[in-house]
Design an enzyme around this catalytic site. Structure first.
Site, short mmCIF file in Angstrom:
data_model
loop_
_atom_site.label_atom_id
_atom_site.label_comp_id
_atom_site.label_asym_id
_atom_site.label_seq_id
_atom_site.Cartn_x
_atom_site.Cartn_y
_atom_site.Cartn_z
N HIS A 8 -9.34 1.98 4.70
CA HIS A 8 -8.14 1.60 5.47
C HIS A 8 -8.36 2.61 7.32
CE1 HIS A 8 -4.65 2.89 6.85
NE2 HIS A 8 -3.57 1.28 5.51
N GLU A 26 -5.47 -4.52 10.53
CA GLU A 26 -3.93 -3.47 10.78
C GLU A 26 -4.51 -3.19 12.47
OE1 GLU A 26 -2.42 -2.48 7.22
OE2 GLU A 26 -3.31 -1.12 7.14
N LYS A 83 0.17 4.54 -0.34
CA LYS A 83 -0.51 5.60 0.99
C LYS A 83 -0.44 6.45 -0.49
CE LYS A 83 -0.36 3.15 4.35
NZ LYS A 83 0.24 3.26 6.44
N SER A 92 3.41 -2.39 10.25
CA SER A 92 5.38 -2.24 10.34
C SER A 92 5.77 -3.48 10.06
CB SER A 92 5.56 -1.82 12.36
OG SER A 92 5.29 -0.59 12.22
N ASN A 136 1.00 -1.01 -0.17
CA ASN A 136 0.21 0.45 0.31
C ASN A 136 0.84 1.12 0.41
OD1 ASN A 136 -1.85 2.03 0.95
ND2 ASN A 136 -2.35 1.50 2.53
N GLU A 154 -6.95 4.82 8.09
CA GLU A 154 -6.21 6.18 7.64
C GLU A 154 -7.50 6.84 7.02
OE1 GLU A 154 -2.54 5.66 5.22
OE2 GLU A 154 -1.86 4.88 7.72
N GLY A 164 3.14 1.94 11.10
CA GLY A 164 4.13 2.85 10.53
C GLY A 164 4.86 3.81 12.10
P1 13P Z 1 3.18 0.24 7.81
O1 13P Z 1 3.38 -1.48 6.68
O2 13P Z 1 4.27 1.02 6.98
O3 13P Z 1 3.69 0.10 9.54
O4 13P Z 1 1.54 0.57 7.03
C1 13P Z 1 0.64 -0.45 7.23
C2 13P Z 1 -0.52 0.36 6.88
O5 13P Z 1 -1.26 1.09 6.61
C3 13P Z 1 -0.22 -0.27 5.16
O6 13P Z 1 -1.95 -0.29 4.85
#
Ligand code: 13P
Length: 258
Positions: free
Chosen positions: A101, A173, A13, A219, A11, A103, A179
């Protein structure tokens, strides 16, 4: 019931413009082998503005990476300024769409009802949804993880047939692991993924539960992918930051060689 083929999804982003997308995919083209694509499915979820370029590159170079998107609207078309219809993604051979997601839910206020509409719209356009769920740190500390995840999964799959659920992907997640460099332990991740599978069994039957692929995200790196993927109810990874670096993403895809 055939074994579930793992799905490793990058992803991106809001990162990598279409030039950077091409150079990242060009590296992956050399790093990943036929054996990798036989062992795992791989998808990259690019920003909307990259997807046409990603499609052209992957198809002309015959790279077996599936095209993914990060979001879509639930309507077919209309006055929804700034939105992208699922049919537009299907026209670009998008195979997987991330839906709900954290976010999107936390920053843009997406509700369970909207997420469920998107899941249905993705299926209606011949693509596969990756339905995201996960708890905040406060929810985990307050022992509210199972309730939160159950509610999100219930809302996301309630309207679907057992066959649709069998064909979809659910991504667990935990928000506190996204992150932050703080990965859920493989035992904790397994425990919640097994819980999700049990809820799917209650709602849609044992066959759907045995077939649905459940990814872990938060992560994931080359150094922890093998341990996470060894868990019986974890069928793949949804990778954020580590997917921006072709070498690191390839290490995750090749977790079985670690
Ligand atoms: P990270 O791998 O940067 O922690 O992000 C995970 C994520 O949100 C994937 O959709």
């Amino acid at each position: 019931m055939p074994a579930r083929k793992p799905l490793i999804s990058g992803n991106w982003k809001m990162n990598l413009n279409h030039f950077e997308a091409t150079s990242t995919l060009d590296k992956l083209r050399y790093l990943l082998t036929k054996d990798d694509y036989e062992a795992v499915d791989v998808s990259v979820h690019a920003p909307f503005t990259d997807i046409r370029t990603v499609q052209t590159f992957l198809e002309s170079e015959k790279v077996s990476i599936s095209i993914g998107a990060q979001n879509c609207h639930w309507e077919t078309n209309g006055a929804f300024t700034g939105e992208i219809a699922p049919g537009m993604l299907a026209k670009l051979n998008v195979a997987y769409v991330i839906v709900g997601h954290s976010e999107r839910r936390e920053i843009f206020g997406e509700t369970d009802i909207e997420v469920a509409r998107k899941v249905t719209a993705v299926f209606a356009n011949g693509m596969t949804p990756i339905l995201c769920c996960g708890e905040t740190l406060a929810e985990r500390e307050g022992e509210a993880t199972h309730g939160k995840v159950t509610g999100q999964v219930h809302a996301g799959i309630d309207a679907l047939s057992a066959e649709q659920v069998a064909a979809m992907v659910i991504a667990y997640e935990p928000i506190w692991a996204i992150g932050t460099g703080r990965t859920a332990s493989s035992e904790d991740a397994q425990q919640v993924c097994a819980w999700i599978r049990a809820k799917v069994a209650e709602m849609k039957g044992a066959d759907a539960a045995a077939a649905v692929r459940i990814q872990y995200g938060g992560s994931v790196k080359g150094t922890n992918a093998a341990e996470l993927m060894a868990q019986p109810d974890i069928d793949g990874a949804l990778v954020g930051g580590a997917a921006l670096d072709a070498d690191e993403f390839a290490r995750i895809v090749q977790y079985r060689l670690a």
